[in-house]
Design an enzyme around this catalytic site. Structure first.
Site, mmCIF file in Angstrom:
data_model
loop_
_atom_site.group_PDB
_atom_site.id
_atom_site.type_symbol
_atom_site.label_atom_id
_atom_site.label_comp_id
_atom_site.label_asym_id
_atom_site.label_seq_id
_atom_site.Cartn_x
_atom_site.Cartn_y
_atom_site.Cartn_z
ATOM 1 N N ASP A 120 -37.130 -128.160 -25.943
ATOM 2 C CA ASP A 120 -38.150 -127.748 -24.988
ATOM 3 C C ASP A 120 -39.518 -128.100 -25.564
ATOM 4 O O ASP A 120 -39.902 -127.573 -26.611
ATOM 5 C CB ASP A 120 -38.052 -126.241 -24.730
ATOM 6 C CG ASP A 120 -39.011 -125.756 -23.649
ATOM 7 O OD1 ASP A 120 -39.913 -126.531 -23.250
ATOM 8 O OD2 ASP A 120 -38.866 -124.618 -23.189
ATOM 9 N N ASP A 128 -39.110 -119.248 -18.309
ATOM 10 C CA ASP A 128 -40.355 -119.804 -17.788
ATOM 11 C C ASP A 128 -41.188 -118.648 -17.209
ATOM 12 O O ASP A 128 -41.380 -117.627 -17.865
ATOM 13 C CB ASP A 128 -40.032 -120.910 -16.771
ATOM 14 C CG ASP A 128 -41.232 -121.728 -16.357
ATOM 15 O OD1 ASP A 128 -41.575 -122.687 -17.073
ATOM 16 O OD2 ASP A 128 -41.834 -121.424 -15.308
ATOM 17 N N HIS A 141 -36.306 -127.846 -21.167
ATOM 18 C CA HIS A 141 -36.983 -126.630 -20.702
ATOM 19 C C HIS A 141 -36.111 -125.820 -19.755
ATOM 20 O O HIS A 141 -35.997 -124.608 -19.896
ATOM 21 C CB HIS A 141 -38.296 -127.001 -20.028
ATOM 22 C CG HIS A 141 -39.090 -125.806 -19.590
ATOM 23 N ND1 HIS A 141 -39.554 -124.857 -20.480
ATOM 24 C CD2 HIS A 141 -39.480 -125.384 -18.353
ATOM 25 C CE1 HIS A 141 -40.208 -123.910 -19.819
ATOM 26 N NE2 HIS A 141 -40.169 -124.201 -18.524
#
Length: 301
Positions: free
Chosen positions: A241, A115, A270
């Site tokens: 994701d 991320d 995710h």
């Protein structure tokens, strides 16, 4: 500058998180990090709205092969949280992690990013390549381009709810595997009041959605510099994701000259560290110690 400091008791008894806190001071702000194991450092960088709690399942296997250092960005976790939205910028997040690395004198780093850990950590890597030995890249990207529909929906949602955001609920919606209420409460723990959530709200605004976005020039420089960063790299993206597709994983592997692209991590959304953290930790440990590969559980069955 005004900053919120989450009371220590908010972190008592979190499931699977019996790690001692460590702190450094930076310009009047206290940054928290975990420090477990010994040997060459494994630097674990989180995204949003998560914090070092995200890596609790991965740390035990990784701490058997290296020194796990997992910081909380300012605005997250046990770190101080500036309450002025204007304080937060891509530059500031990168500078604070680079300063932590320098203060701890981390060398021969295995850099693990996911991320927002990607833009932060990959910039650290290209600006301080002498400290980086290896990369592990999970569900992230770097650059400046028009966003997809999933991202636009997320950004619109964040703007609408603002500091009323509930971090644990956002994490739960991003997972594939069942998760207990106690674990979700762990993701909520750092953010008990609206002024503690300013960093969460600001992160989506820092994503470079065009070359003239304030973060755009720096992110594009990082992307180009990565083409010359020849380090052994493990690219591990999940199979479910909605933000980073399989093509995003392939693009990242093509960008990094030393990349090894693993098949998709099955049964993970995710936040694959939460969905599949134990086996991810074992897989990365096996990659760092190839002689143990045969004993590592599969990520793809």
């Amino acid at each position: 500058m005004t900053a919120y400091r989450t009371p220590d008791e908010r972190f008592d008894g979190l499931p699977g998180f019996g790690f001692a806190p460590h702190y450094v001071e930076q310009e009047g702000l206290r940054m928290h990090y975990l420090d477990e194991g010994a040997g060459d450092p494994v630097l674990l960088l989180h995204g949003e709205p998560t914090w070092s709690f995200l890596y609790r399942k991965m740390i035990p296997p990784l701490a058997r092969v290296g020194r796990c250092v997992a910081p909380d960005y300012f605005g997250f976790g046990r770190s101080d949280k500036p309450t002025n939205p204007g304080w937060y910028s891509y530059d500031r997040h990168v500078e604070s992690i680079a300063r932590l690395v320098a203060e701890l004198d981390l060398q021969r780093i295995t850099l693990v990013v996911q991320d927002w850990g990607g833009p932060v950590g990959l910039r650290l890597a290209v600006e301080h390549p002498e400290r980086i030995a290896r990369l592990v890249v999970m569900n992230t990207g770097i650059g400046a381009r028009a966003p997809g529909e999933a991202w636009l929906r997320f950004q619109s949602f964040m703007r609408r709810v603002g500091t009323e955001i509930v971090a644990g609920q956002l994490v739960r919606l991003s997972l594939v595997q069942p998760v207990s209420d106690e674990v979700i409460a762990g993701y909520d723990a750092p953010f008990p009041v609206p002024e503690s959530r300013v960093g969460i709200v600001q992160f989506p605004e820092l994503v470079a959605t065009s070359s003239d976005h304030p973060s755009g020039p720096a992110m594009l420089r990082v992307r180009e510099a990565l083409r010359e960063l020849d380090r052994p790299t493990l690219v591990l993206f999940s199979d479910r994701d909605p933000i980073f597709s399989r093509r995003a994983a392939e693009v990242m592997a093509e960008l990094l000259p030393g990349a090894e692209l693993d098949p998709p991590v099955e049964g993970a959304g995710h936040f694959l560290q939460e969905d599949r953290g134990e086996v991810l930790g074992e897989r990365i440990a096996a990659w760092l110690r190839p002689d143990s590969y045969e004993t590592a559980p599969s990520l793809h069955t």
